[in-house]
Scaffold this motif. Structure first.
Motif, mmCIF file in Angstrom:
data_model
loop_
_atom_site.group_PDB
_atom_site.id
_atom_site.type_symbol
_atom_site.label_atom_id
_atom_site.label_comp_id
_atom_site.label_asym_id
_atom_site.label_seq_id
_atom_site.Cartn_x
_atom_site.Cartn_y
_atom_site.Cartn_z
ATOM 1 N N ALA A 1 2.101 49.189 -17.472
ATOM 2 C CA ALA A 1 3.494 49.007 -16.674
ATOM 3 C C ALA A 1 3.679 50.221 -15.860
ATOM 4 C CB ALA A 1 4.414 49.183 -17.596
ATOM 5 N N GLN A 2 2.886 51.350 -15.991
ATOM 6 C CA GLN A 2 2.920 52.575 -14.918
ATOM 7 C C GLN A 2 2.090 52.356 -13.907
ATOM 8 O OE1 GLN A 2 2.338 56.385 -16.997
ATOM 9 N NE2 GLN A 2 1.830 57.293 -15.006
ATOM 10 N N GLN A 3 0.921 51.770 -14.251
ATOM 11 C CA GLN A 3 -0.201 51.356 -13.256
ATOM 12 C C GLN A 3 0.619 50.518 -12.265
ATOM 13 O OE1 GLN A 3 -3.306 50.219 -15.345
ATOM 14 N NE2 GLN A 3 -3.924 51.988 -16.195
ATOM 15 N N ALA A 4 1.584 49.611 -12.683
ATOM 16 C CA ALA A 4 2.232 48.481 -11.843
ATOM 17 C C ALA A 4 3.513 49.180 -11.028
ATOM 18 C CB ALA A 4 2.641 47.204 -13.054
ATOM 19 N N GLN A 5 3.666 50.512 -11.446
ATOM 20 C CA GLN A 5 4.801 51.173 -10.749
ATOM 21 C C GLN A 5 6.172 50.697 -11.636
ATOM 22 O OE1 GLN A 5 4.241 50.511 -6.498
ATOM 23 N NE2 GLN A 5 3.653 52.603 -6.347
#
Length: 260
Positions: free
Chosen positions: A27-31
């Motif tokens: 989720a973090q990598q997908a902002q």
């Protein structure tokens, strides 16, 4: 940055297999900077806390889903105790579902009305599930003066007229991956008509996986695909959809931002 305004992190199979950290890292990598993990029975709350309770980018709601009221009953005292917690930011998932449950309308209505009363008492927004129950849903919200607490019509698939009635009560309209489905023309028309400043976006993970990931388990990192579809329908940039829906989320739930 995106916000997933409605997901069930405790229901993801990959959470069981890989652990919650892997889901949150994707989720973090997908902002995706924040996620609202939705409770569907009070019994679920302890497991939700165990799985994601230590992660500041995840918030919680607590309620009894209309399809679970008949099985789990409605203990108003225990629900009030949970919803009054500081780490619970919303009441629900609650509402009415006459599509899947055709035999317990009165029980659903009593539960829904009690959730509305609790939300107004605690001044916490409502998370509403509604399907094939447009008039009764709006009537119960009006009778309970739900405009005092506001909330969101989650995973909206109903008519523009209902969306307008909900917005008059101060509710936001949340759009899920259904908007990307080939047979969702009516929903896309609703999205075009509803002002961007009244919209939220969500995954409802692990269900309703958006195109182009149909067939996979849904997860918060896929919320971007919902935003992309909304942006196309509204003829604005994905960045604008992300910004406005994020601001709508923090405004509704009165949360401090948790930037990545």
């Amino acid at each position: 940055m995106f916000v997933d305004s409605h997901c069930h992190l405790d229901k993801l199979k990959q959470t069981e297999r890989l652990g919650i950290q892997a889901v949150l890292e994707k989720a973090q990598q997908a902002q995706v900077e924040h996620m609202l993990c939705i409770g569907v029975t009070p019994d679920d709350f302890a497991s939700m806390q165990t799985i994601v309770g230590d992660h500041p980018q995840v918030s919680f709601s607590c309620g009894i889903h209309p399809l679970y009221v008949a099985k789990h009953g409605f203990d108003e005292a225990s629900l009030r105790a949970l919803c009054a917690r500081n780490d619970v930011i919303a009441v629900g998932e609650t509402g009415l579902d006459y599509y899947y449950d055709k035999d317990n309308h009165r029980l659903q209505q009593r539960s829904f009305a009690a959730h509305v009363a609790l939300a107004t008492e605690l001044n916490k927004p409502l998370i509403i599930h509604t399907r094939d129950a447009r008039k009764d849903t709006i009537d119960i919200l009006k009778e309970g003066q739900a405009e005092r607490c506001g909330g969101v019509m989650h995973c909206f698939t109903e008519s523009l007229e209902m969306a307008e009635q909900a917005m008059e009560l101060g509710f936001f309209i949340s759009i899920s991956g259904i908007v990307t489905f080939a047979n969702a023309d009516a929903l896309r028309d609703v999205v075009r008509a509803v002002p961007l400043d009244r919209l939220l976006i969500e995954t409802d993970a692990p269900w309703l996986t958006p195109v182009p990931h149909r067939g996979k388990e849904n997860e918060p990192s896929f919320v971007r695909h919902v935003a992309e579809c909304v942006a196309k329908l509204k003829d604005v940039s994905v960045e604008e959809v992300a910004h406005v829906t994020r601001e709508n989320f923090y405004q509704l739930f009165q949360l401090e931002r948790t930037p990545l």
